[in-house]
Design an enzyme around this catalytic site. Sequence first.
Site, PDB file in Angstrom:
ATOM      1  NE  ARG A  75      -0.639  -0.775   4.884  1.00 27.07           N
ATOM      2  CZ  ARG A  75      -0.106   0.058   5.759  1.00 27.07           C
ATOM      3  NH1 ARG A  75      -0.182   1.355   5.568  1.00 27.07           N
ATOM      4  NH2 ARG A  75       0.507  -0.394   6.826  1.00 27.07           N
ATOM      5  CE1 TYR A 122       9.581   8.202   9.276  1.00 29.71           C
ATOM      6  CE2 TYR A 122       9.816  10.567   8.899  1.00 29.71           C
ATOM      7  CZ  TYR A 122       9.497   9.298   8.428  1.00 29.71           C
ATOM      8  OH  TYR A 122       9.119   9.126   7.120  1.00 29.71           O
TER       9      TYR A 122
HETATM   10  N1  LIG Z   1       3.717   9.393   3.594  1.00 33.87           N
HETATM   11  C1  LIG Z   1       4.567  10.390   3.693  1.00 33.87           C
HETATM   12  O1  LIG Z   1       4.195  11.564   3.852  1.00 33.87           O
HETATM   13  C2  LIG Z   1       6.051  10.122   3.598  1.00 33.87           C
HETATM   14  C3  LIG Z   1       6.908  11.222   3.468  1.00 33.87           C
HETATM   15  C4  LIG Z   1       8.273  11.012   3.379  1.00 33.87           C
HETATM   16  C5  LIG Z   1       8.767   9.723   3.423  1.00 33.87           C
HETATM   17  N2  LIG Z   1       7.917   8.672   3.556  1.00 33.87           N
HETATM   18  C6  LIG Z   1       8.509   7.336   3.616  1.00 33.87           C
HETATM   19  O2  LIG Z   1       7.985   6.561   2.558  1.00 33.87           O
HETATM   20  C7  LIG Z   1       7.947   5.197   2.940  1.00 33.87           C
HETATM   21  C8  LIG Z   1       6.555   4.645   2.674  1.00 33.87           C
HETATM   22  O3  LIG Z   1       5.624   5.420   3.422  1.00 33.87           O
HETATM   23  P1  LIG Z   1       4.046   5.289   3.191  1.00 33.87           P
HETATM   24  O4  LIG Z   1       3.481   6.626   3.499  1.00 33.87           O
HETATM   25  O5  LIG Z   1       3.757   4.638   1.895  1.00 33.87           O
HETATM   26  O6  LIG Z   1       3.668   4.292   4.400  1.00 33.87           O
HETATM   27  P2  LIG Z   1       2.395   3.348   4.557  1.00 33.87           P
HETATM   28  O7  LIG Z   1       1.266   3.806   3.701  1.00 33.87           O
HETATM   29  O8  LIG Z   1       2.188   3.215   6.030  1.00 33.87           O
HETATM   30  O9  LIG Z   1       2.933   1.925   3.971  1.00 33.87           O
HETATM   31  C9  LIG Z   1       4.014   1.275   4.592  1.00 33.87           C
HETATM   32  C10 LIG Z   1       4.314  -0.042   3.873  1.00 33.87           C
HETATM   33  O10 LIG Z   1       5.370  -0.695   4.587  1.00 33.87           O
HETATM   34  C11 LIG Z   1       4.892  -1.959   5.107  1.00 33.87           C
HETATM   35  N3  LIG Z   1       5.479  -2.198   6.412  1.00 33.87           N
HETATM   36  C12 LIG Z   1       5.376  -1.410   7.517  1.00 33.87           C
HETATM   37  N4  LIG Z   1       5.995  -1.997   8.565  1.00 33.87           N
HETATM   38  C13 LIG Z   1       6.506  -3.181   8.093  1.00 33.87           C
HETATM   39  C14 LIG Z   1       7.227  -4.252   8.696  1.00 33.87           C
HETATM   40  N5  LIG Z   1       7.572  -4.239   9.995  1.00 33.87           N
HETATM   41  N6  LIG Z   1       7.581  -5.303   7.930  1.00 33.87           N
HETATM   42  C15 LIG Z   1       7.225  -5.351   6.619  1.00 33.87           C
HETATM   43  N7  LIG Z   1       6.547  -4.385   5.999  1.00 33.87           N
HETATM   44  C16 LIG Z   1       6.175  -3.307   6.736  1.00 33.87           C
HETATM   45  C17 LIG Z   1       3.373  -1.797   5.166  1.00 33.87           C
HETATM   46  O11 LIG Z   1       2.677  -3.036   5.167  1.00 33.87           O
HETATM   47  P3  LIG Z   1       2.239  -3.778   6.546  1.00 33.87           P
HETATM   48  O12 LIG Z   1       1.789  -2.729   7.498  1.00 33.87           O
HETATM   49  O13 LIG Z   1       1.157  -4.740   6.151  1.00 33.87           O
HETATM   50  O14 LIG Z   1       3.452  -4.511   7.025  1.00 33.87           O
HETATM   51  C18 LIG Z   1       3.129  -1.004   3.891  1.00 33.87           C
HETATM   52  O15 LIG Z   1       3.201  -1.856   2.766  1.00 33.87           O
HETATM   53  C19 LIG Z   1       8.385   5.146   4.410  1.00 33.87           C
HETATM   54  O16 LIG Z   1       9.747   4.793   4.491  1.00 33.87           O
HETATM   55  C20 LIG Z   1       8.177   6.566   4.868  1.00 33.87           C
HETATM   56  O17 LIG Z   1       9.020   6.896   5.951  1.00 33.87           O
HETATM   57  C21 LIG Z   1       6.568   8.837   3.628  1.00 33.87           C
END
Ligand SMILES: NC(=O)c1ccc[n+]([C@@H]2O[C@H](COP(=O)([O-])OP(=O)(O)OC[C@H]3O[C@@H](n4cnc5c(N)ncnc54)[C@H](OP(=O)(O)O)[C@@H]3O)[C@@H](O)[C@H]2O)c1
Length: 246
Positions: free
Chosen positions: A17, A154
């Site tokens: 996701r 973080y």
């Molecule tokens: N959203 C933002 O504003 C933003 C901004 C800057 C950087 N980022 C970075 O972008 C990346 C993705 O963020 P996102 O917003 O797409 O997050 P998200 O929507 O919460 O998705 C996180 C993904 O990682 C998986 N995941 C989380 N914990 C895990 C674990 N322990 N083992 C295996 N898989 C795991 C989740 O699946 P499960 O929960 O099913 O394991 C999911 O597929 C992250 O590194 C985040 O720090 C995000």
Amino acid sequence: MAQSTNKQVIVISGGSRGLGRGIAEQLMASGHAVATFSRSKTDFVETAQAANPDNFFWAPLDITDAEALKLFVNQVYQKFGRIDGLVNNAGATLDALLPITTDEEMERTLALNLTSSMRLSRLVSRVMLRQQSGSIINISSVLGVRGFKGVSVYGATKAALDGFSRSLARELGSKKIRVNSIAPGFLATDMTHGMAQARKEQIERRTPLGRLGEVEDVAGVVEFMLSDAARFVTGQTIVIDGGLTC
Ligand SMILES: NC(=O)c1ccc[n+]([C@@H]2O[C@H](COP(=O)([O-])OP(=O)(O)OC[C@H]3O[C@@H](n4cnc5c(N)ncnc54)[C@H](OP(=O)(O)O)[C@@H]3O)[C@@H](O)[C@H]2O)c1
């Protein structure tokens, strides 16, 4: 659907996701194969498995489980016979002021955002070293580039990932393996879903391009950085934030 003549095999952590899913969809639409994992299965995973069994592989695992990670990389290699790219995407935010942050929260955030990405990079880089080619992308954050209240732990994990990218780029460059960070600004995903509306509006006001980012804004740059068009780019942090930090 645009089909690439140069199909790559790309491992994405957390591709079920959010941003990981968006990157997986973009790469598969271009004809690449994607191998990914997450703790729980989503409708996207179910659909991709049924629609694209030859070019999509998913396993249920927690990235902090070192043995499961090793097994996953072996399974990917068995299925596809090579790994051209790795996107270290799985991560979670920790929104907490430091004086009230617990040891358990700190350790969990470091293990998920930093140690596990380094471990996965180590496993995949061994395959890439045998191939003498590859591209590793660490998804960091603008919170690793600039300071923001309430995200010190973080932010530290994300700044550390940028440092990891730079030194690993020096270590692997002679073997034609590139390592870069991509630092998104605030994206509309589950991670920011709970953010207060007033905070979102404040970020939009401070962003020259006037909005939060979309997954697609980042996925296209990831595809470019994995491609041969970026063959002379390594050790860099590419910020994608609509100008928030400029
Ligand atoms: N959203 C933002 O504003 C933003 C901004 C800057 C950087 N980022 C970075 O972008 C990346 C993705 O963020 P996102 O917003 O797409 O997050 P998200 O929507 O919460 O998705 C996180 C993904 O990682 C998986 N995941 C989380 N914990 C895990 C674990 N322990 N083992 C295996 N898989 C795991 C989740 O699946 P499960 O929960 O099913 O394991 C999911 O597929 C992250 O590194 C985040 O720090 C995000």
